[in-house]
Design a protein around this motif. Structure first.
Motif, mmCIF file in Angstrom:
data_model
loop_
_atom_site.group_PDB
_atom_site.id
_atom_site.type_symbol
_atom_site.label_atom_id
_atom_site.label_comp_id
_atom_site.label_asym_id
_atom_site.label_seq_id
_atom_site.Cartn_x
_atom_site.Cartn_y
_atom_site.Cartn_z
ATOM 1 N N ASN A 182 14.874 3.480 44.319
ATOM 2 C CA ASN A 182 14.561 2.747 45.538
ATOM 3 C C ASN A 182 13.944 3.724 46.529
ATOM 4 O O ASN A 182 14.435 4.841 46.693
ATOM 5 C CB ASN A 182 15.823 2.131 46.140
ATOM 6 N N TYR A 183 12.882 3.299 47.179
ATOM 7 C CA TYR A 183 12.166 4.217 48.062
ATOM 8 C C TYR A 183 11.763 3.527 49.352
ATOM 9 O O TYR A 183 11.756 2.303 49.458
ATOM 10 C CB TYR A 183 10.907 4.751 47.367
ATOM 11 N N ARG A 184 11.413 4.335 50.318
ATOM 12 C CA ARG A 184 10.715 3.907 51.530
ATOM 13 C C ARG A 184 9.517 4.827 51.701
ATOM 14 O O ARG A 184 9.514 5.957 51.191
ATOM 15 C CB ARG A 184 11.625 3.995 52.762
ATOM 16 N N ALA A 185 8.528 4.351 52.423
ATOM 17 C CA ALA A 185 7.309 5.149 52.613
ATOM 18 C C ALA A 185 6.966 5.232 54.101
ATOM 19 O O ALA A 185 5.972 4.670 54.555
ATOM 20 C CB ALA A 185 6.151 4.542 51.818
ATOM 21 N N PRO A 186 7.778 5.956 54.881
ATOM 22 C CA PRO A 186 7.535 6.057 56.320
ATOM 23 C C PRO A 186 6.541 7.172 56.659
ATOM 24 O O PRO A 186 6.600 8.272 56.108
ATOM 25 C CB PRO A 186 8.924 6.376 56.875
#
Length: 242
Positions: free
Chosen positions: A139-143
């Motif tokens: 699971n990732y975020r791309a901020p």
């Protein structure tokens, strides 16, 4: 995702409303896509299936609960299976649907790649290990032009720290035969929870679906980002956005 107010049981002329309707899902989109693949008009499909034209157009234009009898009657004229119209085979790898009739592949600009990744979700980290190359879902975020994921200290995904890795995200639209993929390559670093909160804020902190304590936060600083999109000539690129 649609709200309950957007899902209706249609009861127009000659529409079949069974007691046990199927999950609306993307049935209407699959019907429209298959009909267009065959070059059939709504009138032709309606005539062959015994459904009313306005009922068919309703199914294609908005989510609706559809009875199994209706789906069976449409599968024959559309030259496909009930399983396909229902989106069957959820345990199979994506990409089982037939390709679109006139696919077009285009390169995505870097800003378009980040726009695709920005909502976050599940991606894959590719890295080298003593046992050979590994590809792991995270699971990732791309901020703010970076990739952030969480894992456990002794895990394989944590060994990416200090290494050059690849990170891939994609989306396939089985109903429309379209999709996109984005590939990021760069150096992975470990960051503390405090630094992650200071740099990106609490809303950027990934929440792993696997559960458990996953206190190792890994940040991939991109050295390069590339992407491609497959769409049909009838579909505008903006229609393929997640």
């Amino acid at each position: 995702m649609t709200g309950e107010d957007d899902v209706h049981e249609y009861s127009g002329p000659r529409g079949r409303a069974q007691d046990q309707p199927t999950n609306p899902g993307d049935i209407g989109r699959r019907i429209a896509h298959r009909r267009e693949q065959l070059g059939l008009s709504p009138e032709r499909v309606a005539s062959r299936s015994g459904a009313a034209v306005d009922y068919l157009e309703h199914l294609e234009s908005r989510p609706a609960a559809v009875g199994l009898e209706t789906i069976i009657s449409l599968a024959g004229p559309l030259g496909t299976s009930v399983r396909y119209l229902l989106g069957g085979g959820p345990d199979l790898p994506p990409g089982q649907a037939s390709p679109s009739v006139r696919p077009v592949m285009e390169e995505l600009q870097p800003w378009e790649c980040w726009a695709k990744m920005e909502p976050g979700g599940v991606g894959r980290v590719a890295l080298s290990t003593p046992e050979g190359p590994r590809i792991l879902p995270v699971n990732y975020r791309a901020p703010d032009g970076t990739v952030l994921y969480r894992t456990t200290a002794p895990s394989t995904a944590a060994t990416a720290v200090g290494e050059h890795v690849a990170f891939e995200v994609d989306r396939l639209d089985e109903a429309l035969g379209s999709g996109w993929s984005v590939l990021v390559t760069g150096l992975a670093h470990q960051v503390t929870e405090a630094d992650a909160m200071e740099w990106f804020g609490k809303h950027a902190d990934p929440q792993p679906r696997a559960g458990g304590r996953r206190d190792t936060r890994v940040r991939i600083r991109p050295g390069r980002i590339t992407g491609r999109i497959i769409r049909t000539v009838e579909t505008k690129p903006s229609d393929d956005a997640p």
